[in-house]
Design an enzyme around this catalytic site. Structure first.
Site, PDB file in Angstrom:
ATOM      1  N   ARG A 137      -7.307   1.659   5.188  1.00  0.00           N
ATOM      2  CA  ARG A 137      -7.827   2.673   4.285  1.00  0.00           C
ATOM      3  C   ARG A 137      -8.356   3.829   5.136  1.00  0.00           C
ATOM      4  O   ARG A 137      -8.797   3.625   6.265  1.00  0.00           O
ATOM      5  CB  ARG A 137      -8.959   2.092   3.425  1.00  0.00           C
ATOM      6  CG  ARG A 137      -8.551   0.879   2.599  1.00  0.00           C
ATOM      7  CD  ARG A 137      -9.764   0.237   1.939  1.00  0.00           C
ATOM      8  NE  ARG A 137      -9.386  -0.915   1.127  1.00  0.00           N
ATOM      9  CZ  ARG A 137      -9.318  -2.169   1.580  1.00  0.00           C
ATOM     10  NH1 ARG A 137      -9.609  -2.431   2.846  1.00  0.00           N
ATOM     11  NH2 ARG A 137      -8.971  -3.157   0.778  1.00  0.00           N
ATOM     12  N   LYS A 162     -13.326  -3.157   3.115  1.00  0.00           N
ATOM     13  CA  LYS A 162     -13.816  -3.241   1.743  1.00  0.00           C
ATOM     14  C   LYS A 162     -14.470  -4.599   1.527  1.00  0.00           C
ATOM     15  O   LYS A 162     -13.917  -5.626   1.912  1.00  0.00           O
ATOM     16  CB  LYS A 162     -12.644  -3.050   0.773  1.00  0.00           C
ATOM     17  CG  LYS A 162     -13.075  -2.772  -0.652  1.00  0.00           C
ATOM     18  CD  LYS A 162     -11.884  -2.381  -1.488  1.00  0.00           C
ATOM     19  CE  LYS A 162     -12.300  -2.037  -2.911  1.00  0.00           C
ATOM     20  NZ  LYS A 162     -11.157  -1.648  -3.736  1.00  0.00           N
ATOM     21  N   HIS A 225      -4.165   7.459   1.065  1.00  0.00           N
ATOM     22  CA  HIS A 225      -3.935   6.102   0.564  1.00  0.00           C
ATOM     23  C   HIS A 225      -2.458   5.810   0.322  1.00  0.00           C
ATOM     24  O   HIS A 225      -2.045   4.652   0.289  1.00  0.00           O
ATOM     25  CB  HIS A 225      -4.739   5.868  -0.725  1.00  0.00           C
ATOM     26  CG  HIS A 225      -5.084   4.430  -0.956  1.00  0.00           C
ATOM     27  ND1 HIS A 225      -6.003   3.743  -0.179  1.00  0.00           N
ATOM     28  CD2 HIS A 225      -4.616   3.531  -1.858  1.00  0.00           C
ATOM     29  CE1 HIS A 225      -6.100   2.499  -0.604  1.00  0.00           C
ATOM     30  NE2 HIS A 225      -5.262   2.343  -1.609  1.00  0.00           N
ATOM     31  N   ARG A 228      -0.991   3.728   3.014  1.00  0.00           N
ATOM     32  CA  ARG A 228      -1.293   2.286   2.933  1.00  0.00           C
ATOM     33  C   ARG A 228      -0.248   1.578   2.069  1.00  0.00           C
ATOM     34  O   ARG A 228       0.271   0.517   2.422  1.00  0.00           O
ATOM     35  CB  ARG A 228      -2.699   2.097   2.351  1.00  0.00           C
ATOM     36  CG  ARG A 228      -3.169   0.653   2.196  1.00  0.00           C
ATOM     37  CD  ARG A 228      -4.656   0.676   1.866  1.00  0.00           C
ATOM     38  NE  ARG A 228      -5.129  -0.603   1.358  1.00  0.00           N
ATOM     39  CZ  ARG A 228      -5.490  -1.642   2.109  1.00  0.00           C
ATOM     40  NH1 ARG A 228      -5.378  -1.569   3.428  1.00  0.00           N
ATOM     41  NH2 ARG A 228      -5.937  -2.749   1.571  1.00  0.00           N
ATOM     42  N   HIS A 251      -6.652  -7.861   1.785  1.00  0.00           N
ATOM     43  CA  HIS A 251      -6.851  -8.082   0.350  1.00  0.00           C
ATOM     44  C   HIS A 251      -7.432  -9.456   0.050  1.00  0.00           C
ATOM     45  O   HIS A 251      -6.979 -10.453   0.598  1.00  0.00           O
ATOM     46  CB  HIS A 251      -5.514  -7.972  -0.396  1.00  0.00           C
ATOM     47  CG  HIS A 251      -5.216  -6.590  -0.846  1.00  0.00           C
ATOM     48  ND1 HIS A 251      -3.950  -6.175  -1.156  1.00  0.00           N
ATOM     49  CD2 HIS A 251      -6.005  -5.509  -1.029  1.00  0.00           C
ATOM     50  CE1 HIS A 251      -3.977  -4.904  -1.518  1.00  0.00           C
ATOM     51  NE2 HIS A 251      -5.214  -4.488  -1.441  1.00  0.00           N
ATOM     52  N   TYR A 260       0.485  -5.781  -5.694  1.00  0.00           N
ATOM     53  CA  TYR A 260       1.265  -5.668  -4.469  1.00  0.00           C
ATOM     54  C   TYR A 260       2.453  -6.620  -4.454  1.00  0.00           C
ATOM     55  O   TYR A 260       3.474  -6.341  -3.845  1.00  0.00           O
ATOM     56  CB  TYR A 260       0.376  -5.880  -3.238  1.00  0.00           C
ATOM     57  CG  TYR A 260      -0.207  -4.583  -2.744  1.00  0.00           C
ATOM     58  CD1 TYR A 260       0.469  -3.811  -1.808  1.00  0.00           C
ATOM     59  CD2 TYR A 260      -1.403  -4.106  -3.242  1.00  0.00           C
ATOM     60  CE1 TYR A 260      -0.036  -2.605  -1.363  1.00  0.00           C
ATOM     61  CE2 TYR A 260      -1.926  -2.909  -2.807  1.00  0.00           C
ATOM     62  CZ  TYR A 260      -1.241  -2.155  -1.866  1.00  0.00           C
ATOM     63  OH  TYR A 260      -1.746  -0.953  -1.444  1.00  0.00           O
TER      64      TYR A 260
END
Length: 277
Positions: A137, A162, A225, A228, A251, A260
């Site tokens: 990110r 994240k 983004h 990504r 993730h 995804y």
């Protein structure tokens, strides 16, 4: 009054919220209270519904509206827990369903055009290559310090991604060369990989503005983004196992994984269709 409570809210959630969540929630709450023009403990359900209606009228996407409502709901949950309000005005607010569209990503040709566009600016070219090669990110990219990079094995330690989760990402030989060229030529002295004039890390706003300029020149949309999503899609096209891609992306959320997974299937089909032409 509202600002003081908002500060307490974010201070209380600093370990739970990512930097991106804090940024998005702050914008949402400031705009919400500007619209309502009331103290937080005077807000009613009707005020919130009027605000949501105004968001829909200006054509915001369901995903964006969902995020803004989540910010207000989270704030009032906090206000209830701290006994700052007697009643939660968001309890009967229905959150719109998020769009389940596929993430937008670039083709190999579009990536090549972006690389060509930035080739005469060593910093921009290095940023583009780093985002594309690692899948990080933009917020993670700007927090990378020189000591986090393992040049011999071409790995980068993402200290706090994240959800405050750390991980290692890989980068290509091409990316390594672009980063080294940038570092050799840059005048800024900083511990960060991408440095500002003052020695801190580069501004996210500056990076986003650069990508807006790229979009104008190229004739197709590209934001940080996007790189990504492109990273994930192109690895899928090459046949990499999804579990590995998931680890590289960092993730953990099952909903992100589901989207995804569909992206991977779409990318593979695109590759198959090319062979059939």
């Amino acid at each position: 009054m509202n600002e003081k409570i908002m500060q307490a809210f974010f201070l209380d959630h600093q370990a739970r919220f990512s930097a991106e969540t804090v940024r998005s929630y702050k914008v949402a709450l400031v705009k919400f209270f500007t619209f309502c023009d009331k103290k937080y403990d005077e807000v009613k359900l009707s005020d919130i519904r009027e605000w949501i209606a105004s968001l829909n009228q200006i054509g915001l996407k369901p995903r964006t509206v969902h995020l803004k409502i989540s910010a207000v709901k989270s704030f009032y949950r906090y206000a209830m827990e701290e006994h700052l309000v007697k009643k939660n005005p968001t309890l009967k607010v229905k959150t719109p369903k998020k769009e389940d569209s596929l993430p937008y990503y670039l083709t190999q040709l579009q990536v090549a055009l972006l690389q060509e566009l930035t080739r005469n600016n060593v910093r921009d070219r290095a940023i583009v290559e780093a985002l594309y090669a690692t899948g990080v990110r933009v917020s993670e990219l700007l927090q990378i310090k020189l000591e986090d990079i393992k040049w011999e094995t071409r790995q980068i330690w993402i200290r706090k991604g994240k959800g405050n989760k750390e991980r290692f990402v890989l980068f290509s030989y091409e990316c390594a060369e672009r980063l080294k060229t940038y570092l050799e030529l840059r005048k800024e002295v900083s511990e960060y990989l991408f440095a500002s004039n003052r020695g801190g890390h580069l501004s996210r706003i500056l990076v986003e503005k650069r990508f807006q300029e790229f979009s104008k020149h190229l004739g197709f949309k590209v934001v940080p983004h996007t790189m990504r999503h492109t990273f994930a899609a192109h690895l899928a096209e090459k046949g990499m196992d999804f579990s590995y891609i998931q680890d590289l992306l960092g993730h953990a959320n099952i909903n992100s994984t589901r989207i995804y997974t569909r992206l991977m299937s779409h990318a593979r089909k695109q590759k198959y269709d090319q062979f059939q032409k």
